[in-house]
Design a protein around this motif. Structure first.
Motif, short mmCIF file in Angstrom:
data_model
loop_
_atom_site.label_atom_id
_atom_site.label_comp_id
_atom_site.label_asym_id
_atom_site.label_seq_id
_atom_site.Cartn_x
_atom_site.Cartn_y
_atom_site.Cartn_z
N HIS A 152 -16.19 -20.34 70.07
CA HIS A 152 -16.67 -19.04 69.60
C HIS A 152 -17.63 -19.24 68.43
O HIS A 152 -17.38 -20.05 67.55
CB HIS A 152 -15.49 -18.17 69.15
N THR A 176 -20.08 -19.19 72.83
CA THR A 176 -20.48 -17.80 72.68
C THR A 176 -21.58 -17.69 71.63
O THR A 176 -21.55 -18.36 70.60
CB THR A 176 -19.31 -16.89 72.28
N TYR A 195 -21.44 -12.95 73.51
CA TYR A 195 -20.19 -12.40 72.98
C TYR A 195 -20.19 -10.89 73.11
O TYR A 195 -21.19 -10.28 73.49
CB TYR A 195 -19.97 -12.83 71.53
N LEU A 199 -16.36 -10.32 77.33
CA LEU A 199 -16.48 -11.76 77.13
C LEU A 199 -15.47 -12.53 77.99
O LEU A 199 -15.82 -13.53 78.62
CB LEU A 199 -16.29 -12.11 75.65
N ALA A 222 -11.33 -13.03 68.51
CA ALA A 222 -11.57 -14.29 69.21
C ALA A 222 -10.27 -14.96 69.67
O ALA A 222 -10.22 -15.53 70.76
CB ALA A 222 -12.37 -15.25 68.33
N THR A 225 -8.99 -13.02 72.72
CA THR A 225 -9.82 -13.34 73.89
C THR A 225 -9.51 -14.74 74.39
O THR A 225 -9.42 -14.98 75.59
CB THR A 225 -11.30 -13.22 73.53
#
Length: 307
Positions: A152, A176, A195, A199, A222, A225
């Motif tokens: 990320h 991302t 992002y 995502l 994050a 996810t």
């Protein structure tokens, strides 16, 4: 010596170029003649007073932890270095007080390593905190050849290092970033994804079986996810969110100084497997502008101050 100091918390306006006494060399420290230092987000967060209670500050304070320079004086028990050695390091101490935005800094030897021969002082100064953060997160997560790693904020200062280190280990990397940074990520060997909303679906489209390791370098959602796209037995590591460890059995990484880890980064640089991007270089007197550039969030690569 000349140094940037601040006597109260606040905006970049509190930073001043002042004259302060030369640092004292302790038995396990060396005094480094600073050639360059770099700005990290933590520097201006400390300056604003956001991290009081986590990172203590003794005012007036000289900010800065990243440094590249030349050893000028050695302590009583510092066989690792001699006067004239070119070094770089993450000179974090228990209290923010005598940092690296100065002509001289007293650095414990545990915070330093020899500068990569392939890097300029400005490039080397941009490495330590961000490079160590990426390296230690990857080591803690056990990234190995053949795995798929989700990074990320892959185009950021830490993320760009994480991409390259994971690739050097033989991993596949999905990163991302905003679309304007996709070509940059491709140049580092990552597969970019945008992002934002959706995502998780975009990551699953690239890795239907899930990712083996997810590195949260940005915060927000994050970690959540990452959990949604993690393969069975996968690992999450975060530098911003302790729930990666407490709720998902992963790792919460708070970077620490390490000569051995800096040496590992040096080996990657000098082998041509790792590169660093310097966005802007400022003079010491213009450190306030360097802080403002970092705070803007619009730079790709590190903001460096030359001394």
């Amino acid at each position: 010596m000349r140094a940037i100091t601040y006597s109260r918390f606040g905006s970049a306006d509190v930073l001043e170029l002042t004259e302060v006494p030369d640092p004292h060399v302790g038995p396990d420290t060396v005094v480094v003649r600073v050639r360059a230092a770099s700005v990290n987000p933590v520097d201006w967060k400390v300056r604003e007073g956001y991290l009081e209670g986590v990172i203590d500050t003794t005012l007036p304070a000289i900010p800065g932890w990243d440094v590249a320079g030349v050893v000028e004086q050695v302590g009583l028990d510092t066989p690792e270095y001699q006067v004239g050695d070119e070094v770089y390091g993450y000179v974090r101490k228990d209290t923010v007080h005598d940092g690296t935005f100065a002509e001289l800094v007293a650095a414990p030897v545990r915070t330093l390593a020899r500068k990569p021969a392939s890097l300029s002082f400005e490039e080397a100064a941009a490495v330590p905190l961000a490079g160590l953060t990426a390296y230690q997160a990857i080591q803690r997560s056990g990234v190995r050849e053949g795995q798929t790693v989700l990074v990320h904020a892959a185009a950021g200062g830490v993320g760009a290092f994480a991409v390259q280190i994971a690739r050097a280990l033989g991993a596949r990397v999905i990163g991302t970033a905003s679309e304007r940074n996709h070509e940059f990520l491709r140049s580092l060997g990552a597969e970019p994804v945008t992002y934002g909303d959706g995502l998780a679906d975009r990551v699953r489209g690239l890795a239907p079986g899930g990712v083996d390791v997810a590195l949260d370098l940005v915060g927000g959602d994050a970690v959540a996810t990452s959990a949604a796209v993690l393969a069975q037995g996968g690992t999450i590591a975060s530098i911003t969110d302790a729930t990666a460890r407490t709720e998902h059995g992963g790792h919460y990484v708070w970077v620490r100084p390490s000569t051995a880890d800096l040496d590992a980064l040096t080996e990657l640089f000098d082998a041509g497997k790792l590169s660093v991007e310097v966005a802007q270089v400022f003079d010491l007197a213009d450190t306030a502008d360097a802080h403002r550039a970092s705070e803007s969030g619009h730079t790709r690569g590190k903001v460096v101050v030359q001394v």
